[in-house]
Design an enzyme around this catalytic site. Structure first.
Site, PDB file in Angstrom:
ATOM      1  N   SER A   1       0.830  -1.198   0.000  1.00  0.00           N
ATOM      2  CA  SER A   1       0.000   0.000   0.000  1.00  0.00           C
ATOM      3  C   SER A   1       0.865   1.248   0.000  1.00  0.00           C
ATOM      4  O   SER A   1       1.626   1.498   0.949  1.00  0.00           O
ATOM      5  CB  SER A   1      -0.912   0.020   1.226  1.00  0.00           C
ATOM      6  OG  SER A   1      -1.495   1.304   1.333  1.00  0.00           O
TER       7      SER A   1
ATOM      8  N   HIS B   1      -1.160  -1.157  -4.177  1.00  0.00           N
ATOM      9  CA  HIS B   1      -2.461  -0.757  -3.634  1.00  0.00           C
ATOM     10  C   HIS B   1      -2.481   0.766  -3.463  1.00  0.00           C
ATOM     11  O   HIS B   1      -1.551   1.350  -2.887  1.00  0.00           O
ATOM     12  CB  HIS B   1      -2.637  -1.454  -2.287  1.00  0.00           C
ATOM     13  CG  HIS B   1      -3.957  -1.284  -1.630  1.00  0.00           C
ATOM     14  ND1 HIS B   1      -5.077  -2.012  -1.979  1.00  0.00           N
ATOM     15  CD2 HIS B   1      -4.343  -0.483  -0.600  1.00  0.00           C
ATOM     16  CE1 HIS B   1      -6.089  -1.681  -1.200  1.00  0.00           C
ATOM     17  NE2 HIS B   1      -5.675  -0.747  -0.353  1.00  0.00           N
TER      18      HIS B   1
HETATM   19  C1  DX5 Z   1      -6.355   1.822   5.530  1.00  0.00           C
HETATM   20  C2  DX5 Z   1      -5.905   1.511   4.132  1.00  0.00           C
HETATM   21  C3  DX5 Z   1      -4.814   0.524   4.052  1.00  0.00           C
HETATM   22  C4  DX5 Z   1      -3.522   0.955   4.721  1.00  0.00           C
HETATM   23  C5  DX5 Z   1      -2.906  -0.289   5.300  1.00  0.00           C
HETATM   24  O1  DX5 Z   1      -7.567   2.468   5.496  1.00  0.00           O
HETATM   25  O2  DX5 Z   1      -6.995   0.985   3.369  1.00  0.00           O
HETATM   26  O3  DX5 Z   1      -4.566   0.104   2.714  1.00  0.00           O
HETATM   27  O4  DX5 Z   1      -2.615   1.555   3.839  1.00  0.00           O
HETATM   28  O5  DX5 Z   1      -1.798   0.083   6.040  1.00  0.00           O
HETATM   29  P1  DX5 Z   1      -1.084  -0.912   7.054  1.00  0.00           P
HETATM   30  O6  DX5 Z   1      -0.640  -2.105   6.287  1.00  0.00           O
HETATM   31  O7  DX5 Z   1       0.032  -0.090   7.602  1.00  0.00           O
HETATM   32  O8  DX5 Z   1      -2.104  -1.278   8.111  1.00  0.00           O
HETATM   33 ZN    ZN Z   2      -6.570   0.099   1.394  1.00  0.00          ZN
END
Ligand code: DX5
Ligand code: ZN
Length: 234
Positions: A7, A32
């Site tokens: 992400s 992502h």
């Molecule tokens: C949160 C996002 C995620 C986020 C995940 O609302 O949809 O995609 O980037 O981040 P991590 O892996 O750090 O929990």
């Molecule tokens: Zn997300």
């Protein structure tokens, strides 16, 4: 094969191009992109369709765009034209009629539609949309922020969705998003997820390739165990 989907919310915003190259060098095949409007979720992100268009020019990786915005039907065409490969909307973000229309519009524009559920939304809430999508995404944190704690209590929902999809749309991916790291990935794979989003655990790591290897190896060993179990039960 399980897919690690980094992400970009956790990437360095001033060096996005470099961060994308770093992800490519780590051998991932997907990225992502989190889009937030400050209404559907209590946060804003700097990603919009113009960022997706710039990313599209910079990489051939699969762009998995997660819309955390109210009434997403207003913007799906922009994101499709910008070059998203998957475009995923929240079932809670509009009426069922509009969600259906948005998914159909995405498909008609040659992009793969996805449906996503907040932690409080049961699997059955998306049942009617499952034949229409290529991705069902289970949030394992409240959407809006990276770096939150993984909710392991979402795992039965992952398994339930996989079961529902096996009946009507077996090729559809089941994705998890939020708090996925070198520990929590295993529960996700065991529950039936095959696309694992990881922000902090990927971009804040000195060895992001290690996470990809861990997930791919973990997925292989789970398949081996399942095959063995099948063999003994027959
Ligand atoms: C949160 C996002 C995620 C986020 C995940 O609302 O949809 O995609 O980037 O981040 P991590 O892996 O750090 O929990
Ligand atoms: Zn997300």
């Amino acid at each position: 094969m399980a897919i690690l989907c980094p992400s970009l919310l956790a990437a360095d915003p001033l060096n996005l191009g470099k961060e994308i190259k770093r992800a490519e060098a780590a051998g991932v095949t997907w990225l992502h992109v989190d889009v937030m409007d400050g209404c559907f979720v209590p946060n804003l992100s700097s990603f919009t369709y113009s960022t997706v268009a710039a990313m599209r020019k910079a990489t051939d990786l699969t762009l998995d765009v997660h819309l955390m915005i109210d009434r997403p039907i207003r913007y799906v065409e922009d994101f499709c034209r910008a070059g998203a490969d998957y475009l995923t909307l929240h079932v809670e973000a509009d009426s069922r009629e509009h969600i259906r229309a948005a998914l159909e519009k995405i498909r008609s524009l040659g992009v793969k539609p996805g449906i996503v559920l907040k932690p409080g939304t049961p699997a059955e809430a998306v049942e009617e949309f499952l034949p229409l999508v290529d991705m069902a995404l289970v949030m394992t944190v409240e959407p809006g922020f990276g770096g939150q704690k993984f909710m392991s209590r979402m795992m039965p929902k992952v398994t339930r969705l996989r079961q529902l999809l096996d009946r009507v749309n077996p090729a559809c991916h089941v994705e998890v998003d939020g708090g996925v790291d070198g520990q929590t990935f295993r529960a996700c794979l065991q529950s039936g997820a095959d696309v694992l989003v990881a922000g902090s655990a990927f971009f804040r790591s000195e060895d992001p390739q290690a996470l990809r290897r861990l997930i791919e190896k973990g997925a292989m060993s789970i398949v081996e165990v399942e095959t063995k179990n099948k063999g003994t039960s027959e």
